[in-house]
Design a protein around this motif. Structure first.
Motif, mmCIF file in Angstrom:
data_model
loop_
_atom_site.group_PDB
_atom_site.id
_atom_site.type_symbol
_atom_site.label_atom_id
_atom_site.label_comp_id
_atom_site.label_asym_id
_atom_site.label_seq_id
_atom_site.Cartn_x
_atom_site.Cartn_y
_atom_site.Cartn_z
ATOM 1 N N ASP A 176 -9.033 8.249 -24.221
ATOM 2 C CA ASP A 176 -10.099 8.920 -23.467
ATOM 3 C C ASP A 176 -11.399 8.181 -23.744
ATOM 4 O OD1 ASP A 176 -11.940 10.551 -22.247
ATOM 5 O OD2 ASP A 176 -11.213 12.414 -23.142
ATOM 6 N N GLU A 177 -11.889 7.505 -22.724
ATOM 7 C CA GLU A 177 -13.127 6.752 -22.861
ATOM 8 C C GLU A 177 -14.260 7.390 -22.071
ATOM 9 O OE1 GLU A 177 -12.386 2.569 -22.295
ATOM 10 O OE2 GLU A 177 -10.676 2.596 -23.689
ATOM 11 N N GLY A 178 -14.115 8.699 -21.834
ATOM 12 C CA GLY A 178 -15.206 9.452 -21.245
ATOM 13 C C GLY A 178 -15.317 9.371 -19.738
ATOM 14 N N TRP A 179 -14.248 8.969 -19.060
ATOM 15 C CA TRP A 179 -14.314 8.877 -17.601
ATOM 16 C C TRP A 179 -14.581 10.259 -17.003
ATOM 17 C CZ3 TRP A 179 -9.518 7.373 -19.999
ATOM 18 C CH2 TRP A 179 -9.475 6.022 -20.352
ATOM 19 N N ASP A 180 -15.394 10.283 -15.955
ATOM 20 C CA ASP A 180 -15.636 11.541 -15.237
ATOM 21 C C ASP A 180 -14.468 11.902 -14.332
ATOM 22 O OD1 ASP A 180 -18.299 11.820 -16.254
ATOM 23 O OD2 ASP A 180 -18.994 10.374 -14.752
ATOM 24 N N VAL A 181 -13.874 10.874 -13.735
ATOM 25 C CA VAL A 181 -12.787 11.067 -12.773
ATOM 26 C C VAL A 181 -11.667 10.089 -13.094
ATOM 27 C CG1 VAL A 181 -12.129 11.073 -10.328
ATOM 28 C CG2 VAL A 181 -14.462 11.721 -10.983
ATOM 29 N N VAL A 182 -10.433 10.572 -13.092
ATOM 30 C CA VAL A 182 -9.268 9.711 -13.235
ATOM 31 C C VAL A 182 -8.411 9.872 -11.984
ATOM 32 C CG1 VAL A 182 -7.181 9.224 -14.562
ATOM 33 C CG2 VAL A 182 -9.300 9.851 -15.747
ATOM 34 N N LEU A 183 -8.114 8.762 -11.330
ATOM 35 C CA LEU A 183 -7.333 8.746 -10.094
ATOM 36 C C LEU A 183 -5.994 8.065 -10.362
ATOM 37 C CD1 LEU A 183 -10.204 7.547 -7.721
ATOM 38 C CD2 LEU A 183 -9.480 9.905 -8.143
ATOM 39 N N ALA A 184 -4.925 8.630 -9.806
ATOM 40 C CA ALA A 184 -3.592 8.053 -10.022
ATOM 41 C C ALA A 184 -2.774 8.186 -8.744
ATOM 42 C CB ALA A 184 -2.890 8.765 -11.179
ATOM 43 N N GLY A 185 -2.469 7.072 -8.130
ATOM 44 C CA GLY A 185 -1.696 7.082 -6.888
ATOM 45 C C GLY A 185 -0.244 6.746 -7.132
ATOM 46 N N ASP A 186 0.667 7.668 -6.801
ATOM 47 C CA ASP A 186 2.106 7.395 -6.816
ATOM 48 C C ASP A 186 2.615 6.980 -8.199
ATOM 49 O OD1 ASP A 186 4.590 7.338 -5.594
ATOM 50 O OD2 ASP A 186 3.877 6.167 -3.892
ATOM 51 N N VAL A 187 2.414 7.839 -9.191
ATOM 52 C CA VAL A 187 2.811 7.484 -10.556
ATOM 53 C C VAL A 187 3.983 8.299 -11.106
ATOM 54 C CG1 VAL A 187 0.528 6.621 -11.187
ATOM 55 C CG2 VAL A 187 1.056 9.051 -11.530
ATOM 56 N N PHE A 188 4.496 9.290 -10.346
ATOM 57 C CA PHE A 188 5.524 10.182 -10.887
ATOM 58 C C PHE A 188 6.928 9.835 -10.380
ATOM 59 C CE2 PHE A 188 1.583 12.669 -11.194
ATOM 60 C CZ PHE A 188 1.590 12.880 -12.569
ATOM 61 N N ALA A 201 0.865 -1.183 0.000
ATOM 62 C CA ALA A 201 0.000 0.000 0.000
ATOM 63 C C ALA A 201 0.900 1.232 0.000
ATOM 64 C CB ALA A 201 -0.925 -0.014 1.212
ATOM 65 N N TRP A 202 1.215 1.730 -1.181
ATOM 66 C CA TRP A 202 2.141 2.845 -1.329
ATOM 67 C C TRP A 202 1.538 4.139 -0.795
ATOM 68 C CZ3 TRP A 202 7.004 1.693 -2.897
ATOM 69 C CH2 TRP A 202 7.198 0.403 -3.431
ATOM 70 N N ALA A 203 2.413 5.037 -0.378
ATOM 71 C CA ALA A 203 1.960 6.262 0.285
ATOM 72 C C ALA A 203 1.019 7.083 -0.587
ATOM 73 C CB ALA A 203 3.168 7.110 0.692
ATOM 74 N N GLY A 204 1.352 7.224 -1.883
ATOM 75 C CA GLY A 204 0.493 8.006 -2.758
ATOM 76 C C GLY A 204 -0.900 7.436 -2.868
ATOM 77 N N GLY A 205 -0.987 6.118 -2.938
ATOM 78 C CA GLY A 205 -2.287 5.471 -2.997
ATOM 79 C C GLY A 205 -3.066 5.606 -1.700
ATOM 80 N N GLN A 206 -2.364 5.475 -0.569
ATOM 81 C CA GLN A 206 -3.059 5.622 0.718
ATOM 82 C C GLN A 206 -3.608 7.034 0.883
ATOM 83 O OE1 GLN A 206 -1.790 3.767 4.412
ATOM 84 N NE2 GLN A 206 0.032 2.983 3.386
ATOM 85 N N GLY A 207 -2.808 8.038 0.502
ATOM 86 C CA GLY A 207 -3.276 9.415 0.616
ATOM 87 C C GLY A 207 -4.472 9.680 -0.279
ATOM 88 N N PRO A 253 3.767 11.327 -2.811
ATOM 89 C CA PRO A 253 4.551 11.579 -1.590
ATOM 90 C C PRO A 253 5.879 12.279 -1.860
ATOM 91 C CG PRO A 253 4.948 9.352 -2.295
ATOM 92 C CD PRO A 253 4.054 9.978 -3.336
ATOM 93 N N GLY A 254 5.913 13.145 -2.858
ATOM 94 C CA GLY A 254 7.138 13.879 -3.144
ATOM 95 C C GLY A 254 8.065 13.196 -4.118
ATOM 96 N N ARG A 255 7.515 12.475 -5.083
ATOM 97 C CA ARG A 255 8.355 11.822 -6.085
ATOM 98 C C ARG A 255 9.024 12.870 -6.974
ATOM 99 N NH1 ARG A 255 8.686 7.414 -3.118
ATOM 100 N NH2 ARG A 255 6.811 6.119 -3.143
#
Length: 213
Positions: free
Chosen positions: A135-147, A55-61, A175-177
């Motif tokens: 782009d498949e029309g999503w209303d929300v895109v979430l990305a945890g710890d990807v940078f 459970a990476w920090a970015g995802g938990q946040g 988390p500051g990547r």
């Protein structure tokens, strides 16, 4: 061929991430058992780096933000990009999203996410193909710890900007990547997230949820 279902059950235990205790995940009980295998050992058993087992920090946040601000996803279609364990996708489903798709190209993640969704009593879609640039029309895109990687970030930033420009809400937990494009982002919330020192350089990570603007 490795039995993914059996392998995950044998090498993980159901645990509650410290910053998102509402959710249970099949996680590696000791980082040394799985994460610290050499690349050769992982290749020998046919296992990519097991990002899904932690459970990476970015995802938990980001999951914490979604649970605390359910209106961000309630009644909306959600893509959880680079989903890993499915933590953020599960949080979105718990928060009332109309439809949640967890996307990850790691072949182990479909099984891991399925097990974790079942453990939390939620239904998730899954995509294992590369969605970057689509782009498949999503209303929300979430990305945890990807940078965490320069090349990967260079692909993500224009895609996220295009999604945001056409009206999608794009939220990133980080988390500051090193390759976070702060100049393109608005900070929404910051959390102090406990992490595994074997995977990070400290016992906690200051993790911010950002919105692409």
């Amino acid at each position: 061929m490795i039995d993914k279902h059996a392998f995950i059950l044998e090498n993980t235990s159901l645990m509650r991430p410290p910053h998102v205790p509402e959710i249970e995940l099949h996680l590696a009980s000791e980082a040394h058992d799985l994460w610290l295998k050499t690349q050769e050992e992982l290749e020998e058993i046919g296992l990519p780096p097991p990002f899904w087992a932690f459970a990476w920090a970015g995802g938990q946040g980001l999951a914490r933000f979604v649970l605390d601000h359910p209106l961000a996803v309630r009644g909306r279609t959600v893509l959880d990009f680079a989903s890993g364990s499915g933590l953020v996708a599960i949080a979105a489903a718990r928060a009332g999203a109309a439809c949640v798709v967890a996307a990850d190209i790691d072949p182990f993640t479909e099984t891991a996410i399925g097990l974790n969704a079942a453990a939390n009593g939620v239904s998730l879609g899954f995509r294992g193909d590369d969605l970057i640039g689509r782009d498949e029309g999503w209303d929300v895109v979430l990305a945890g710890d990807v940078f965490y990687d320069k090349g990967f970030a260079a692909l993500l930033v224009p895609w996220f900007e295009a999604l945001s420009a056409r009206g999608a809400t794009v939220l990133a937990g980080d988390p500051g990547r090193a390759y976070l494009p702060k100049e393109r982002l608005t900070a929404l919330s910051t959390y102090t997230v406990p992490v595994t020192r074997a995977l990070e350089d400290s016992d906690v990570k200051q993790t911010t949820v950002w919105r692409f603007t």
